[in-house]
Design a protein around this motif. Structure first.
Motif, short mmCIF file in Angstrom:
data_model
loop_
_atom_site.label_atom_id
_atom_site.label_comp_id
_atom_site.label_asym_id
_atom_site.label_seq_id
_atom_site.Cartn_x
_atom_site.Cartn_y
_atom_site.Cartn_z
N SER A 103 80.62 52.06 16.28
CA SER A 103 79.30 52.69 16.36
C SER A 103 78.21 51.65 16.60
O SER A 103 77.24 51.91 17.32
CB SER A 103 79.00 53.49 15.10
N GLY A 104 78.36 50.47 15.97
CA GLY A 104 77.39 49.40 16.22
C GLY A 104 77.42 48.95 17.66
O GLY A 104 76.38 48.74 18.29
N TYR A 105 78.62 48.81 18.21
CA TYR A 105 78.76 48.42 19.62
C TYR A 105 78.23 49.51 20.54
O TYR A 105 77.52 49.24 21.51
CB TYR A 105 80.23 48.13 19.92
N LEU A 106 78.55 50.78 20.21
CA LEU A 106 78.09 51.90 21.02
C LEU A 106 76.57 52.03 20.98
O LEU A 106 75.93 52.31 22.00
CB LEU A 106 78.74 53.19 20.52
N ALA A 107 76.00 51.81 19.78
CA ALA A 107 74.54 51.87 19.67
C ALA A 107 73.87 50.80 20.51
O ALA A 107 72.78 51.01 21.06
CB ALA A 107 74.12 51.73 18.21
N GLY A 108 74.52 49.63 20.62
CA GLY A 108 73.98 48.58 21.47
C GLY A 108 74.01 48.94 22.94
O GLY A 108 73.24 48.41 23.74
N ARG A 109 74.93 49.84 23.30
CA ARG A 109 75.09 50.24 24.70
C ARG A 109 74.23 51.45 25.08
O ARG A 109 73.52 51.43 26.08
CB ARG A 109 76.56 50.56 24.99
N ILE A 110 74.32 52.52 24.28
CA ILE A 110 73.63 53.77 24.65
C ILE A 110 72.41 54.04 23.79
O ILE A 110 71.68 55.00 24.04
CB ILE A 110 74.59 54.97 24.59
N GLY A 111 72.20 53.23 22.74
CA GLY A 111 71.02 53.39 21.90
C GLY A 111 71.32 53.96 20.53
O GLY A 111 72.17 54.86 20.38
N ALA A 112 70.62 53.44 19.54
CA ALA A 112 70.83 53.88 18.16
C ALA A 112 70.32 55.30 17.94
O ALA A 112 70.80 56.01 17.06
CB ALA A 112 70.12 52.92 17.20
N LYS A 113 69.35 55.72 18.73
CA LYS A 113 68.78 57.05 18.53
C LYS A 113 69.85 58.13 18.65
O LYS A 113 69.96 59.01 17.79
CB LYS A 113 67.66 57.29 19.55
N ARG A 114 70.65 58.07 19.69
CA ARG A 114 71.68 59.10 19.90
C ARG A 114 72.80 58.98 18.88
O ARG A 114 73.25 59.99 18.31
CB ARG A 114 72.26 58.96 21.31
N VAL A 115 73.26 57.76 18.64
CA VAL A 115 74.41 57.55 17.75
C VAL A 115 74.07 57.99 16.33
O VAL A 115 74.80 58.75 15.69
CB VAL A 115 74.86 56.08 17.78
N VAL A 116 72.95 57.49 15.81
CA VAL A 116 72.58 57.78 14.43
C VAL A 116 72.18 59.24 14.25
O VAL A 116 72.54 59.88 13.25
CB VAL A 116 71.45 56.84 13.96
N GLY A 117 71.45 59.79 15.21
CA GLY A 117 71.03 61.18 15.11
C GLY A 117 72.20 62.14 15.06
O GLY A 117 72.23 63.07 14.23
N ALA A 118 73.19 61.93 15.93
CA ALA A 118 74.38 62.78 15.92
C ALA A 118 75.16 62.62 14.62
O ALA A 118 75.67 63.61 14.05
CB ALA A 118 75.26 62.45 17.12
N ALA A 119 75.26 61.39 14.13
CA ALA A 119 75.99 61.13 12.89
C ALA A 119 75.31 61.80 11.70
O ALA A 119 75.98 62.36 10.82
CB ALA A 119 76.10 59.63 12.66
N LEU A 120 73.99 61.76 11.67
CA LEU A 120 73.24 62.36 10.57
C LEU A 120 73.43 63.87 10.54
O LEU A 120 73.64 64.47 9.46
CB LEU A 120 71.76 62.01 10.70
N PHE A 121 73.39 64.50 11.69
CA PHE A 121 73.59 65.96 11.72
C PHE A 121 75.03 66.32 11.34
O PHE A 121 75.25 67.29 10.60
CB PHE A 121 73.28 66.51 13.12
N GLY A 122 76.00 65.55 11.82
CA GLY A 122 77.39 65.83 11.48
C GLY A 122 77.65 65.72 9.99
O GLY A 122 78.34 66.57 9.39
N SER A 123 77.11 64.70 9.36
CA SER A 123 77.27 64.54 7.91
C SER A 123 76.64 65.70 7.16
O SER A 123 77.21 66.21 6.18
CB SER A 123 76.64 63.21 7.47
N SER A 124 75.47 66.15 7.61
CA SER A 124 74.77 67.25 6.94
C SER A 124 75.59 68.54 7.00
O SER A 124 75.71 69.27 6.00
CB SER A 124 73.41 67.47 7.59
N PHE A 125 76.15 68.82 8.16
CA PHE A 125 76.95 70.03 8.32
C PHE A 125 78.18 70.00 7.41
O PHE A 125 78.52 71.01 6.77
CB PHE A 125 77.38 70.18 9.78
N LEU A 126 78.85 68.86 7.33
CA LEU A 126 80.06 68.76 6.50
C LEU A 126 79.74 68.84 5.01
O LEU A 126 80.56 69.35 4.23
CB LEU A 126 80.79 67.46 6.83
#
Length: 471
Positions: A103-126
């Protein structure tokens, strides 16, 4: 003219939103630490954990003869042993072992906004689904928490890519500690409110309330956070120029291979990883087992347990914020960066583990117990200004990836600590807690010593722009 640092600036706004994100993710992580007291039928297993020691009554209202209030009748209760509880505690960390680095590598490539935002919503749903999973059985609960850990690991690992583009070097300690302080604040508020909610409405409502809060926070993240100052629509020109110019010396090509071989041979990097592992063992035992420890020693309601268990974490939050200020002040006074990193790491590790070793010998006084736990939790976050952000010093070019790797190492400890602690508590009723704290002390000291010997804060040769090491 340089932009004057201000807590009202956009970069500090990003830090505060990241603090809220960390608050939510860690709240989701620790909810079960306080609800477990209400979820488990503790009558059968209390003697296993407590041995022959008589539990002392506590009532924060002052009436020791008053029996603890009964929990709501509609909330399910399960018959889980300490060993099963340890497996449930650790399950959320299974997915967090492997996700921080990618996720750290992916955030460096496509941006932390998308990676962290999706992760936060997924955690909330679960989190919203957790009570239903518990009703289906332990296996479903463990699976749900494992997938939740994947989301949480992605959120925690991906966010560090922000500070490559938002954190001026002389403000990075403050910005990072503001963001990270959301973790300890979450532990305090979640445990504190979790006790009240469980006592009043039933433990499932703790998951429903914090899961709903997480959904709202994920929306705010997508609206307010941007990957860099250049793309932010509301930042002033002067602040944008200040941040970009201060980071110009760390500019790097957009494409560059990872120097894996050199990383594997780097003792400063290994010392960082091992110290993160040993420190996470300490933090995991504190966060996971404080409510269970208090419940094993004292006859206390879930509400009062939440209050007593939460007190140490408000001290942790305050000291975490002060630690970043102190570290930046030492740097301004001319103290070497490597020395600052080691001093803060030492102060956050050694006293905290020593105080925990003393706990089993003071269990007759709940005030002394809470005081030691508060001191231990209060000092521990000083490490946030030390080894936790050391990757930014030794390899700023690869910091997002290395943050993910270090978090992955830390999560191995987060998986093992509850499992091993649950086993020790189950196997040795009389000296279980003593063994848990002694093992914690040994692991923590070994990691600390390795870091004090081999840790550095200078950019490593393999991380410099002029040198490209390929597999």
């Amino acid at each position: 003219m340089d932009w004057v640092p201000s807590f009202c600036s956009v970069r500090y706004g990003v830090a505060y939103v990241t603090q809220l994100c960390n608050f939510t993710l860690i709240a989701h992580n620790v909810i079960i630490n306080i609800t477990m007291i209400a979820m488990v039928n503790g009558t059968d297993h209390q003697s296993q954990v407590n041995g022959s020691t008589e539990r002392l009554p506590i009532d924060l209202s002052g009436d020791l003869n008053k029996a603890p209030e009964k929990l709501p009748a509609g909330a399910p209760v399960y018959n889980w042993s300490p060993q099963i509880q340890g497996l449930i505690f650790s399950a959320v960390n299974y997915g967090m072992v492997l996700t921080p680095a990618p996720s750290g590598y992916l955030a460096g490539r496509i941006g932390a906004k998308r990676v962290v935002g999706a992760a936060l919503f997924g955690s909330s749903f679960l989190v919203l689904c957790t009570p239903l999973a518990a009703e289906f059985g332990v296996v479903y609960l463990i699976i749900t928490r494992t997938v939740q850990g994947i989301s949480q690991g992605s959120g925690l690992g991906g966010q560090f890519a922000l500070w490559e583009k938002w954190g001026p070097p002389h403000e990075r300690n403050r910005l990072c500690t503001i963001a990270l302080s959301g973790m300890t604040l979450a532990t305090f508020i979640t445990i504190f409110l979790g006790g009240f909610i469980s006592q009043t409405y039933g433990w499932p409502f703790v998951f429903y309330i914090f899961g709903g809060i997480g959904c709202v926070c994920s929306f705010l993240w997508f609206v307010l956070v941007y990957d860099d100052p250049v793309s932010h629509p509301w930042i002033s020109i002067s602040e944008k120029e200040y941040i970009v110019s201060s980071l110009a010396q760390q500019a790097r090509p957009s494409k560059q291979s990872l120097p894996i071989k050199a990383m594997l041979k780097s003792l400063p990097l290994w010392s960082l990883f091992l110290c993160c592992f040993s420190f996470q063992w300490l933090i995991t035992v504190l966060i996971v087992y404080i409510p269970t420890y208090i419940n094993s020693l004292y006859i206390v309601s879930t509400r009062d347990n939440g209050i007593l268990s939460a007190i140490p974490f408000i001290a942790s939050w305050v000291f975490g914020l002060l630690g970043g200020q102190v570290a930046d002040l030492l740097l301004i006074k001319g103290v070497r960066l490597g020395t600052v990193r080691k001093i803060t790491t030492l102060l956050g590790n050694l006293p905290s583990s020593v105080l925990l070793v003393a706990l089993p010998y003071l269990k007759s006084s709940y005030m002394a117990t809470v005081a030691l736990l508060t001191a231990s939790c209060g000092l521990a976050p000083l490490t946030q200004s030390g080894v936790y952000i050391n990757a930014l010093d030794i390899a700023p070019r690869y910091s997002s990836f290395l943050f993910g790797i270090s978090r992955g190492f830390a999560q191995i400890a987060a998986v093992l600590a509850p499992i091993v602690s649950g086993y020790l508590l189950n196997q040795d009723p009389e000296f279980g807690w003593r063994n848990v704290f002694l093992l914690l002390f040994a692991i923590n000291i070994l990691g600390l010593i390795f870091y004090l010997i081999f840790g550095e804060a200078d950019i490593q040769d393999w991380a410099k722009e002029r040198k490209l090491t390929r597999l």
